[in-house]
Design an enzyme around this catalytic site. Structure first.
Site, short mmCIF file in Angstrom:
data_model
loop_
_atom_site.label_atom_id
_atom_site.label_comp_id
_atom_site.label_asym_id
_atom_site.label_seq_id
_atom_site.Cartn_x
_atom_site.Cartn_y
_atom_site.Cartn_z
N GLY A 80 0.78 -1.23 0.00
CA GLY A 80 0.00 0.00 0.00
C GLY A 80 0.81 1.27 0.00
N ASP A 117 14.93 0.40 2.44
CA ASP A 117 15.05 1.55 1.54
C ASP A 117 13.71 2.01 0.99
OD1 ASP A 117 14.74 -0.74 0.05
OD2 ASP A 117 16.36 -0.32 -1.36
N GLY A 118 12.82 1.06 0.64
CA GLY A 118 11.52 1.46 0.13
C GLY A 118 10.69 2.21 1.16
N SER A 119 10.68 1.69 2.38
CA SER A 119 9.94 2.35 3.46
C SER A 119 10.50 3.74 3.74
CB SER A 119 10.00 1.50 4.74
OG SER A 119 9.37 0.26 4.55
N ASP A 142 18.33 -8.60 4.41
CA ASP A 142 19.19 -8.71 3.23
C ASP A 142 20.50 -7.93 3.38
OD1 ASP A 142 17.22 -10.22 2.05
OD2 ASP A 142 16.37 -8.57 0.90
N MET A 184 16.60 -16.67 2.01
CA MET A 184 16.10 -15.38 1.53
C MET A 184 17.26 -14.51 1.02
SD MET A 184 12.99 -14.22 4.03
CE MET A 184 11.33 -14.78 3.68
N HIS A 284 10.37 -17.80 5.75
CA HIS A 284 10.13 -16.81 6.80
C HIS A 284 10.66 -17.24 8.17
CE1 HIS A 284 7.46 -15.31 3.66
NE2 HIS A 284 7.56 -14.15 4.26
N GLN A 286 13.55 -17.36 8.82
CA GLN A 286 14.68 -16.44 9.01
C GLN A 286 14.25 -15.10 9.60
OE1 GLN A 286 17.21 -16.98 5.06
NE2 GLN A 286 15.07 -17.59 4.88
#
Length: 361
Positions: A80, A117-119, A142, A184, A284, A286
């Site tokens: 979103g 970074d996106g957040s 990551d 991941m 998940h 991890q």
């Protein structure tokens, strides 16, 4: 005497180990200044709700037991984009002013955002439009944010993957098998590389390096020729197939997510070597586990530093770890750089020095 403040804090993006330790540290440090802390629930989703979903955080709510918990007590979201929010009719709507209104409804003048970074890009844009002071704290398993040497969650994710290899090894030896572990790593192979070295893997496949079936098979055959009856292979979920595409699965909500490269590689290994092969997808596991001591320490240092930056009147800054200490840098600079695995770096050289196949040079 510092003026009284009311700080909002939220977690955004995928969960990871250490988030609760950040929250705990921020509340403790804010108490030192006599400030209030408001925990915003479910990231920006909580700010879209009316009434806004939040909880008042004080020292009684952030004890040592909370620090040991995985996940985040505040909840989080990785869906979103508020500037192009998906609506029920399939359209997209700019709901940023609703989020800013939610912050004003809470009466906060400062925000601590814990995310990747996106957040950070979204929160920074919201803060600038709404005139809110923002301090960012990096978290991503990551570990691919370029400025900080470590992000909250990475160390624990590596520990979980290493433990998985420790548990797969006896089974592999007992049944003369090749065990493939898919871990991941959205775009970077840091988890696979570190866990593979720590867990004694024979093959580590990374999205940053090309690989070949022949190279993997040759390594496994040499292991067998040396008298060992098993082999361990670690592969990052973002590794591409021989056709040059990333293995993805489409879910009922329409989202495409990584998954399947481990089974793909396991099949190729079985065909090329004749070895009995089994695949484990760690997924998940991890993310949702208690943080290890390194993540607890890093998260605590970041939480304290974030509040101290607000006390110094700073904003639009991201805390980071460099040379054994916390630094702060402009958020814009932090999210502008991306840290993939350095194919000429120490860890790749270490892996090759140990005889691990890490792709074709």
């Amino acid at each position: 005497m510092t003026a009284a403040k009311r700080i909002g804090i939220l977690t955004s993006g995928g969960d990871c180990a250490g988030l609760n330790a950040v929250i705990r540290a921020a509340v403790h440090r804010a108490a030192h200044y006599g400030w209030e802390v408001v925990g915003i629930e479910d990231g920006t989703q909580g700010l879209l709700a009316r009434p806004v979903r939040y909880v008042n955080l004080d020292l009684n709510r952030v004890d040592g037991a909370m620090m040991r918990q995985g996940g985040t007590i505040l909840g989080t979201t990785n869906k979103g984009d508020p500037f192009a929010y998906p609506m029920a009719d399939g359209s997209r709507k700019d709901r940023s002013q609703e989020i800013i209104g939610g912050l004003r409804e809470l009466g906060v003048d400062s925000l601590i955002g814990i995310g990747g970074d996106g957040s950070m890009a979204i929160l920074r844009k919201l803060a600038r439009i709404g005139g809110i002071k923002l301090i960012g704290i990096p978290k991503t398993i990551d570990n691919d944010l370029g400025i900080t040497e470590m992000s909250v969650g990475f160390d624990t994710a590596v520990a979980v993957a290493t433990e998985a290899l420790d548990r797969l090894q006896p089974t592999a030896a007992s049944h003369d098998r090749v065990m493939v572990l898919e871990v991941m790593g959205r775009d970077a192979g840091h988890i696979a590389l570190s866990a593979g070295i720590a867990g004694g893997a024979d093959v580590i496949l990374l999205p940053e390096l090309p690989w070949s079936v022949a190279g993997v098979a040759d390594k496994i055959k040499r292991v067998q020729a040396g008298g060992r009856n098993f082999a361990l292979v670690v592969v990052s979920e973002a590794v591409k197939t021989m056709e040059g595409v990333k293995a993805q699965q489409e879910f009922s909500d329409g989202q495409k997510r990584y998954g399947g490269i481990g089974n793909y590689i396991g099949h190729l290994i079985a065909e090329a070597t004749g070895a009995e092969t089994r695949v484990t997808v760690l997924g998940h596991v991890q993310r949702g586990c208690p943080p290890g001591h390194n993540d607890r320490v890093l998260a605590s240092a970041f939480g304290v530093a974030a509040v101290d930056l607000l006390a110094e009147g700073k904003s639009d800054r991201l805390v980071a770890w460099s040379n054994r200490r916390v630094i702060d840098i402009p958020i814009e600079d932090a999210i502008a750089t991306y840290a993939a695995v350095d194919i000429d770096g120490t860890l790749v050289k270490t892996a090759r020095g140990l005889g691990i196949y890490v792709g074709d040079a």
